[in-house]
Design a protein around this motif. Structure first.
Motif, PDB file in Angstrom:
ATOM      1  N   ALA A 173       0.816  -1.210   0.000  1.00 56.45           N
ATOM      2  CA  ALA A 173       0.000   0.000   0.000  1.00 56.45           C
ATOM      3  C   ALA A 173       0.851   1.261   0.000  1.00 56.45           C
ATOM      4  CB  ALA A 173      -0.925  -0.010   1.208  1.00 56.45           C
ATOM      5  N   ALA A 174       1.941   1.228   0.754  1.00 57.88           N
ATOM      6  CA  ALA A 174       2.767   2.430   0.870  1.00 57.88           C
ATOM      7  C   ALA A 174       3.355   2.848  -0.467  1.00 57.88           C
ATOM      8  CB  ALA A 174       3.878   2.185   1.880  1.00 57.88           C
ATOM      9  N   ALA A 175       3.559   1.873  -1.361  1.00 55.72           N
ATOM     10  CA  ALA A 175       4.166   2.191  -2.648  1.00 55.72           C
ATOM     11  C   ALA A 175       3.147   2.715  -3.643  1.00 55.72           C
ATOM     12  CB  ALA A 175       4.840   0.950  -3.218  1.00 55.72           C
ATOM     13  N   LEU A 176       1.867   2.508  -3.372  1.00 51.66           N
ATOM     14  CA  LEU A 176       0.850   2.815  -4.365  1.00 51.66           C
ATOM     15  C   LEU A 176      -0.049   3.973  -3.982  1.00 51.66           C
ATOM     16  CD1 LEU A 176      -0.349  -0.838  -4.999  1.00 51.66           C
ATOM     17  CD2 LEU A 176       1.041   0.514  -6.550  1.00 51.66           C
ATOM     18  N   LEU A 177      -0.456   3.992  -2.708  1.00 52.75           N
ATOM     19  CA  LEU A 177      -1.562   4.879  -2.344  1.00 52.75           C
ATOM     20  C   LEU A 177      -1.083   6.161  -1.683  1.00 52.75           C
ATOM     21  CD1 LEU A 177      -3.986   2.169  -0.984  1.00 52.75           C
ATOM     22  CD2 LEU A 177      -3.973   3.219  -3.229  1.00 52.75           C
ATOM     23  N   GLU A 178      -1.925   7.168  -1.824  1.00 52.90           N
ATOM     24  CA  GLU A 178      -1.606   8.451  -1.222  1.00 52.90           C
ATOM     25  C   GLU A 178      -1.709   8.353   0.300  1.00 52.90           C
ATOM     26  OE1 GLU A 178      -4.480  11.504  -1.861  1.00 52.90           O
ATOM     27  OE2 GLU A 178      -3.011  13.103  -1.564  1.00 52.90           O
ATOM     28  N   LYS A 179      -0.659   8.788   0.976  1.00 55.05           N
ATOM     29  CA  LYS A 179      -0.651   8.730   2.428  1.00 55.05           C
ATOM     30  C   LYS A 179      -1.384   9.943   2.996  1.00 55.05           C
ATOM     31  CE  LYS A 179       2.673   8.014   6.153  1.00 55.05           C
ATOM     32  NZ  LYS A 179       4.092   8.005   6.502  1.00 55.05           N
ATOM     33  N   GLY A 180      -1.156  11.082   2.400  1.00 49.49           N
ATOM     34  CA  GLY A 180      -1.807  12.307   2.838  1.00 49.49           C
ATOM     35  C   GLY A 180      -1.190  12.859   4.105  1.00 49.49           C
ATOM     36  N   GLU A 181      -1.806  13.945   4.550  1.00 54.79           N
ATOM     37  CA  GLU A 181      -1.335  14.595   5.785  1.00 54.79           C
ATOM     38  C   GLU A 181      -2.130  13.995   6.941  1.00 54.79           C
ATOM     39  OE1 GLU A 181      -2.233  18.786   7.915  1.00 54.79           O
ATOM     40  OE2 GLU A 181      -2.262  18.774   5.729  1.00 54.79           O
ATOM     41  N   ILE A 182      -1.466  13.144   7.718  1.00 53.18           N
ATOM     42  CA  ILE A 182      -2.190  12.337   8.707  1.00 53.18           C
ATOM     43  C   ILE A 182      -2.605  13.182   9.911  1.00 53.18           C
ATOM     44  CG2 ILE A 182      -1.959  10.401  10.317  1.00 53.18           C
ATOM     45  CD1 ILE A 182      -0.307   9.003   8.152  1.00 53.18           C
ATOM     46  N   LEU A 183      -3.917  13.110  10.208  1.00 53.69           N
ATOM     47  CA  LEU A 183      -4.437  13.879  11.334  1.00 53.69           C
ATOM     48  C   LEU A 183      -4.598  12.991  12.556  1.00 53.69           C
ATOM     49  CD1 LEU A 183      -7.258  15.976   9.649  1.00 53.69           C
ATOM     50  CD2 LEU A 183      -4.881  16.596  10.000  1.00 53.69           C
ATOM     51  N   ASP A 184      -4.863  11.739  12.269  1.00 56.13           N
ATOM     52  CA  ASP A 184      -5.229  10.854  13.361  1.00 56.13           C
ATOM     53  C   ASP A 184      -4.851   9.440  12.956  1.00 56.13           C
ATOM     54  OD1 ASP A 184      -6.275  10.119  15.707  1.00 56.13           O
ATOM     55  OD2 ASP A 184      -8.384  10.242  15.111  1.00 56.13           O
ATOM     56  N   GLN A 185      -4.231   8.731  13.840  1.00 60.68           N
ATOM     57  CA  GLN A 185      -3.821   7.380  13.473  1.00 60.68           C
ATOM     58  C   GLN A 185      -3.934   6.476  14.698  1.00 60.68           C
ATOM     59  OE1 GLN A 185      -0.536   7.239  10.744  1.00 60.68           O
ATOM     60  NE2 GLN A 185       0.251   5.381  11.641  1.00 60.68           N
ATOM     61  N   ALA A 186      -4.542   5.313  14.480  1.00 57.61           N
ATOM     62  CA  ALA A 186      -4.694   4.382  15.591  1.00 57.61           C
ATOM     63  C   ALA A 186      -3.337   3.791  15.964  1.00 57.61           C
ATOM     64  CB  ALA A 186      -5.659   3.267  15.193  1.00 57.61           C
ATOM     65  N   ALA A 187      -3.199   3.433  17.219  1.00 51.45           N
ATOM     66  CA  ALA A 187      -1.943   2.834  17.668  1.00 51.45           C
ATOM     67  C   ALA A 187      -1.731   1.514  16.939  1.00 51.45           C
ATOM     68  CB  ALA A 187      -1.989   2.611  19.173  1.00 51.45           C
ATOM     69  N   GLY A 188      -0.545   1.275  16.491  1.00 49.42           N
ATOM     70  CA  GLY A 188      -0.248   0.004  15.841  1.00 49.42           C
ATOM     71  C   GLY A 188      -0.632  -0.047  14.382  1.00 49.42           C
ATOM     72  N   PHE A 189      -1.096   1.057  13.819  1.00 55.65           N
ATOM     73  CA  PHE A 189      -1.465   1.082  12.402  1.00 55.65           C
ATOM     74  C   PHE A 189      -0.222   1.358  11.574  1.00 55.65           C
ATOM     75  CE2 PHE A 189      -2.710   3.353   8.563  1.00 55.65           C
ATOM     76  CZ  PHE A 189      -3.635   2.473   8.030  1.00 55.65           C
ATOM     77  N   THR A 190       0.160   0.400  10.733  1.00 60.10           N
ATOM     78  CA  THR A 190       1.439   0.536  10.036  1.00 60.10           C
ATOM     79  C   THR A 190       1.313   0.402   8.528  1.00 60.10           C
ATOM     80  OG1 THR A 190       1.784  -1.818  10.354  1.00 60.10           O
ATOM     81  CG2 THR A 190       2.807  -0.349  11.974  1.00 60.10           C
ATOM     82  N   LEU A 191       0.081   0.405   7.998  1.00 64.66           N
ATOM     83  CA  LEU A 191      -0.123   0.109   6.573  1.00 64.66           C
ATOM     84  C   LEU A 191       0.740   0.983   5.665  1.00 64.66           C
ATOM     85  CD1 LEU A 191      -1.759  -1.654   4.633  1.00 64.66           C
ATOM     86  CD2 LEU A 191      -3.469   0.130   4.570  1.00 64.66           C
ATOM     87  N   PHE A 192       0.833   2.268   6.001  1.00 61.96           N
ATOM     88  CA  PHE A 192       1.563   3.171   5.110  1.00 61.96           C
ATOM     89  C   PHE A 192       3.010   3.381   5.545  1.00 61.96           C
ATOM     90  CE2 PHE A 192      -2.907   4.339   4.510  1.00 61.96           C
ATOM     91  CZ  PHE A 192      -2.997   3.979   3.183  1.00 61.96           C
ATOM     92  N   ASP A 193       3.431   2.659   6.587  1.00 60.82           N
ATOM     93  CA  ASP A 193       4.819   2.795   7.023  1.00 60.82           C
ATOM     94  C   ASP A 193       5.705   1.717   6.409  1.00 60.82           C
ATOM     95  OD1 ASP A 193       3.829   4.774   8.533  1.00 60.82           O
ATOM     96  OD2 ASP A 193       3.698   3.599  10.378  1.00 60.82           O
TER      97      ASP A 193
END
Lengths: 388, 188
Positions: free
Chosen positions: B144-164
């Motif tokens: 996902a990180a290579a394809l999708l727009e990450k955007g300017e993150i406002l809020d992120q759940a703990a342990g969420f690593t999809l775009f990292d």
């Protein structure tokens, strides 16, 4: 001689069988299409009828499915453009634009100003030809044969005009990533300027011949209510939305190219019926003429394609982009996802006709079968676009 | 969409998109169970559904929902990631009836099962189709990180690593720099 009938054949295919399960008492299951003339080629509708009235309707799609989205994943970015001329054969330039726009947005390509105007002129002329064909074919559905002769006569001129820059008469792939394929020369622009007053003179004929005709009004007024809330739930756009009274148009709402420099109105009619959608399209022809006239006057000299425009082995930057344009049937959207390779990783084609037709099942409930034909025609469906 | 509305979704990751570059004003990643509530919020805020798309990525099968507003433009993208072995996502066809066909199409192409869907039978493919044409080969999948727009993150759940996740080693060129080479080699 005894005839043997395969019992499975009588029971129908999966769609008929599943549809049959919800049958009420004393109703008839009727299969309409895929070869029915008013289904414009290859749409099939399974109907549950109570006498002449429709209890339930379910369109069955897929007869013209070609899997353009898969083709995109094996072709180069440039090589996919001709497919865009074949998704919606009545307004292919809107698809050209959505695809080119999505890739240009992804790669950050700026289109030369002259090319923007050429795109506007060609797309609006194509919109007129699409509406003319819809007009003729719709009236044919409703039992009037003559109007399509008038529509085709005028559409023929448009096809001659568009043939000059695009090289095609139906499946245009005129756009390039970063511009357009060919310039419009003096002769072409003069033909266009001659066409504008010509069609303006013809439109009152259409009005006298058809629009004010009492039989047409009786068949269309109050038939097939589609309100804004319904459009929202189904994602219906274009003339259906504007026929529901909301003047929303992607050309201005999510403005692109040079549309915000051009003065034109978004016609909308609040009646929510088939007549409102008919009127929207007729008025849109006038508005498109206005746009074309201004665009030809405003067109600047200059390049029509950026230098070093993408070639077949071009690699798009990784990322995603969504671009929407206003087609003759509504919002044409293309979502492109790239992994940085020569072919798109994923392309989604958002066909307006797909969302518009999905509304048919709800809109046709409780209407007469003959009215359902009037409703179906007022949606202006182009099956290759719906099935992709 | 206002930030106030966006904050009402239960998201794993909420981000502002760069509209000029991607055509998306908001991108939110949700867990499947929170999707119907978010769809309902969007309908209440007078959004309409544009489409439902599938996407085959290394992390699993993703369903991507695009919504927009008729008069106040600003595309909202909802992303829901499903497990490849058990690709189940709750339907939103009871909220946005237009999603009905889009979900059937996504089921055709990717085999994602939309639970609670009233009529999840093939829409575009033949009734006896036993394949999902848009699924990719294992080797062709990107993350996902290579394809999708990450955007300017406002809020992120703990342990969420999809775009990292580390970006795949695919050569990434900018549009401008790739063109010179392309122009030279093209037209063969």
């Amino acid at each position: 001689m005894t005839r043997t009938i395969n019992p499975d054949y009588i029971r129908g295919d999966l769609y008929t069988q599943r549809f049959e399960q919800g049958k009420r008492e004393n109703t008839l299951i009727l299969n309409m299409g895929p070869q029915h003339p008013s289904t414009h080629g290859v749409l099939r509708v399974v109907l549950e009828m109570d006498g002449e009235y429709i209890v339930r309707a379910e369109p069955v799609l897929g007869y013209l499915h070609r899997m353009h989205e898969k083709m995109a994943e094996v072709k180069s970015y440039v090589g996919f453009m001709p497919n865009m001329g074949r998704v919606d054969y009545l307004h292919p330039l809107a698809w050209n634009w959505s695809y080119a726009g999505a890739v240009e947005r992804l790669a950050g390509i700026e289109v030369p100003r002259r090319a923007e105007f050429l795109r506007v002129i060609a797309t609006e002329l194509n919109r007129i030809s699409s509406h003319l064909l819809w007009w003729g074919a719709y009236l044919l559905d409703l039992g009037a044969f003559t109007p399509i002769m008038y529509a085709f006569e005028d559409r023929e001129i448009l096809m001659d005009i568009l043939q000059r820059p695009t090289g095609a008469r139906l499946t245009y792939s005129y756009f390039r990533l970063g511009g357009v394929g060919a310039d419009m020369d003096e002769r072409c622009l003069r033909q266009i300027l001659d066409f504008v007053p010509y069609l303006r003179k013809k439109l009152p004929v259409y009005k006298d011949l058809v629009t004010d005709n009492v039989i047409l009004r009786k068949r269309l007024e109050g038939v097939g209510d589609m309100d804004v809330d319904m459009c929202r739930r189904y994602g219906a756009t274009g003339p259906i939305l504007r026929g529901a009274g909301l003047a929303s148009d992607t050309r201005l709402n999510e403005t692109y190219s040079v549309y915000n420099e051009i003065d034109f109105d978004i016609p909308s009619f609040p009646e929510t019926d088939a007549m409102a959608r008919y009127m929207v399209r007729i008025r849109e022809i006038e508005e498109s003429l206005k746009i074309v006239e201004q665009a030809v006057a405003m067109i600047p000299e200059g390049e029509i394609l950026i230098k070093g425009a993408p070639k077949p082995n071009w690699k798009a930057p990784a990322g995603e982009a969504y671009f929407a344009t206003e087609g003759a049937r509504g919002k044409v959207g293309v979502w492109v996802v790239s992994d940085g390779g020569k072919s798109p990783y994923r392309i989604k084609l958002r066909a307006p006709g797909f969302s518009n037709l999905s509304l048919f099942a709800e809109a046709s409930q409780g209407t007469l079968l003959a009215d359902a034909v009037a409703i179906m025609g007022s949606i202006d469906m182009v099956i290759p676009e719906i099935d992709r | 969409m206002s930030e106030q509305l966006a904050r009402r979704f239960t998201t794993l990751c909420l981000a502002k998109g760069e509209y000029k570059k991607s055509g998306q004003a908001w991108v939110a990643t949700l867990s499947p169970r929170d999707l119907p509530a978010a769809a309902q919020e969007l309908l209440d805020a007078e959004f309409h559904i544009e489409d439902v798309c599938g996407l085959d990525i290394s992390e699993g099968l993703m369903a991507v929902y695009h919504f927009d507003h008729f008069t106040r433009p600003g595309r909202v993208t909802l992303r829901v990631l499903a497990d490849r072995d058990k690709p189940e996502i709750p339907t939103i066809s009871h909220i946005f009836q237009g999603a009905n066909w889009h979900e059937r199409e996504t089921n055709d192409f990717y085999g994602i099962i939309f639970t609670g869907h009233p009529n999840l039978i093939p829409l575009l493919l033949p009734e006896d189709a036993d394949f999902h044409p848009l699924l990719k080969e294992e080797a062709a999948r990107k993350n996902a990180a290579a394809l999708l727009e990450k955007g300017e993150i406002l809020d992120q759940a703990a342990g969420f690593t999809l775009f990292d996740a580390p970006v795949a080693d695919a050569p990434i060129e900018s549009g401008a720099s790739g063109e010179g080479e392309a122009a030279g080699e093209g037209g063969k």
